[in-house]
Scaffold this active site. Structure first.
Site, short mmCIF file in Angstrom:
data_model
loop_
_atom_site.label_atom_id
_atom_site.label_comp_id
_atom_site.label_asym_id
_atom_site.label_seq_id
_atom_site.Cartn_x
_atom_site.Cartn_y
_atom_site.Cartn_z
N ASP A 1 0.86 -1.19 0.00
CA ASP A 1 0.00 0.00 0.00
C ASP A 1 0.89 1.23 0.00
O ASP A 1 2.06 1.18 0.40
CB ASP A 1 -0.93 0.03 1.22
N SER A 2 0.31 2.35 -0.42
CA SER A 2 1.06 3.60 -0.41
C SER A 2 1.39 4.03 1.02
O SER A 2 2.28 4.85 1.22
CB SER A 2 0.24 4.69 -1.10
N CYS B 1 -3.74 -1.25 -2.39
CA CYS B 1 -4.06 0.16 -2.65
C CYS B 1 -4.91 0.27 -3.92
O CYS B 1 -4.51 -0.21 -4.98
CB CYS B 1 -2.75 0.91 -2.83
N GLU C 1 -4.60 10.18 7.57
CA GLU C 1 -3.14 10.14 7.78
C GLU C 1 -2.73 11.02 8.95
O GLU C 1 -1.76 10.73 9.63
CB GLU C 1 -2.42 10.63 6.51
N CYS D 1 -11.18 2.95 -1.08
CA CYS D 1 -9.86 3.42 -0.66
C CYS D 1 -9.59 2.79 0.70
O CYS D 1 -10.46 2.78 1.57
CB CYS D 1 -9.83 4.94 -0.56
N HIS E 1 -7.99 3.67 3.18
CA HIS E 1 -8.01 4.53 4.37
C HIS E 1 -9.42 4.75 4.92
O HIS E 1 -9.58 5.08 6.09
CB HIS E 1 -7.43 5.91 4.05
N1 DGL Z 1 -4.30 3.56 -0.21
C1 DGL Z 1 -4.78 4.41 -1.27
C2 DGL Z 1 -6.03 3.80 -1.91
O1 DGL Z 1 -6.54 2.80 -1.51
C3 DGL Z 1 -5.08 5.80 -0.82
C4 DGL Z 1 -3.94 6.55 -0.22
C5 DGL Z 1 -3.15 7.39 -1.14
O2 DGL Z 1 -3.68 8.33 -1.75
O3 DGL Z 1 -1.97 7.11 -1.24
O4 DGL Z 1 -6.50 4.34 -2.88
#
Ligand code: DGL
Length: 273
Positions: free
Chosen positions: A10-11, A73, A158, A192, A194
């Site tokens: 994931d990012s 992600c 975040e 997403c 998050h």
């Molecule tokens: N984890 C990313 C997603 O599921 C969102 C976070 C980001 O923008 O890096 O889209």
């Protein structure tokens, strides 16, 4: 052939909400989580940048012995997965596999909606890619998909503001914008990783009977099914119940924040990519 853990990428922290559900259905498997926290968020970056960063992280997980990598992600799945699968894998690792979260979600989403109208909430990158529109249309052509990008939600999460009163404004704003697109939406997808942390706030601004889909609960059984259908890949996955966590930024910050996403205490290792 050496067996290896399943890589989960994931990012940042968000993919931990997906890993948390995966571990429930595959408790014996080993997992190696990589959060590219140093370069997060990905959501508002260009296609080229997201592709480049994602490929670097996938290659890193391959180098650590992973045979299978899950792009937890949505943004990376939307922007980089197809290129990695079609262009890169045949050259860099023809026997390894990379899977995303969009296809497994598209495969089931239509079953949840009685009105045949669903809302998809995601980052600007995910929404602009139209990946959900394209994938859902292939499987549920009768389904009307209403999209809404929520660029402020990842920064709220975040920065630990997801349960604070200040978050209400942006949670309500994007939900209102989505609901204005159709009065018939009865199901919304948190597209997403998050967003599950905002679930309590989201529920304050939608009708009680509206379904909210948490993607981890969809992706986990889909991965279990994949491994059952691909015993040759399952055999390459080590099974000692081990979990390891890597971050490209401060381990101290990662350990502090990650617990909220994963539910348990986490001790991460720093990696430079
Ligand atoms: N984890 C990313 C997603 O599921 C969102 C976070 C980001 O923008 O890096 O889209």
């Amino acid at each position: 052939m050496r067996k290896g853990p399943i890589g989960v990428f994931d990012s940042g922290y968000g993919g931990l909400t997906v890993l948390k559900e995966i571990v429930k259905v595959l408790p014996e498997n080993d997992f190696l989580y990589l959060g590219d926290n140093a370069r997060t968020p990905y959501g508002n970056r260009s296609f080229e940048t997201i592709y480049e960063y994602t490929l670097e992280c996938v290659q890193y997980l391959f180098d650590q012995g992973c045979h299978l990598v899950i792009l937890a992600c949505n943004t990376a799945s939307a922007k980089a997965l197809r290129n990695i699968q079609q262009k890169d894998l045949p050259n860099i690792a023809p026997d390894k596999r990379v899977l995303g979260v969009i296809r497994p979600t598209a495969e089931v989403i239509g079953k949840y909606s009685s009105s045949k109208n669903v809302g998809v909430l995601g980052t600007t990158g995910t929404i602009n890619s139209e990946s959900y529109l394209i994938e859902i249309k292939k499987i549920f052509p009768e389904l009307a998909v209403h999209q809404q990008s929520c660029p402020m939600w990842v920064p709220l999460v975040e920065n630990g503001e997801f349960d604070q009163p200040g978050a209400d404004y942006f949670v309500e704003k994007y939900l209102n914008e989505l609901m204005e697109k159709s009065k018939d939406i009865d199901t919304i997808l948190l597209a997403c990783t998050h967003y599950p942390l905002l679930i309590d706030k989201i529920k304050q601004f939608i009708p009680e009977e509206m379904k909210v889909l948490n993607q981890g609960e969809i992706v986990a059984p889909s991965l279990l099914d994949y491994l059952q259908r691909h015993p040759e890949m399952s055999d390459k996955c080590s099974k000692t119940g081990r979990l390891d966590f890597l971050t490209t930024d401060s381990t101290e910050i990662f350990n502090r924040h990650a617990e909220v996403f994963f539910g348990n205490k986490i001790f991460s290792q720093f990696v430079h990519i």
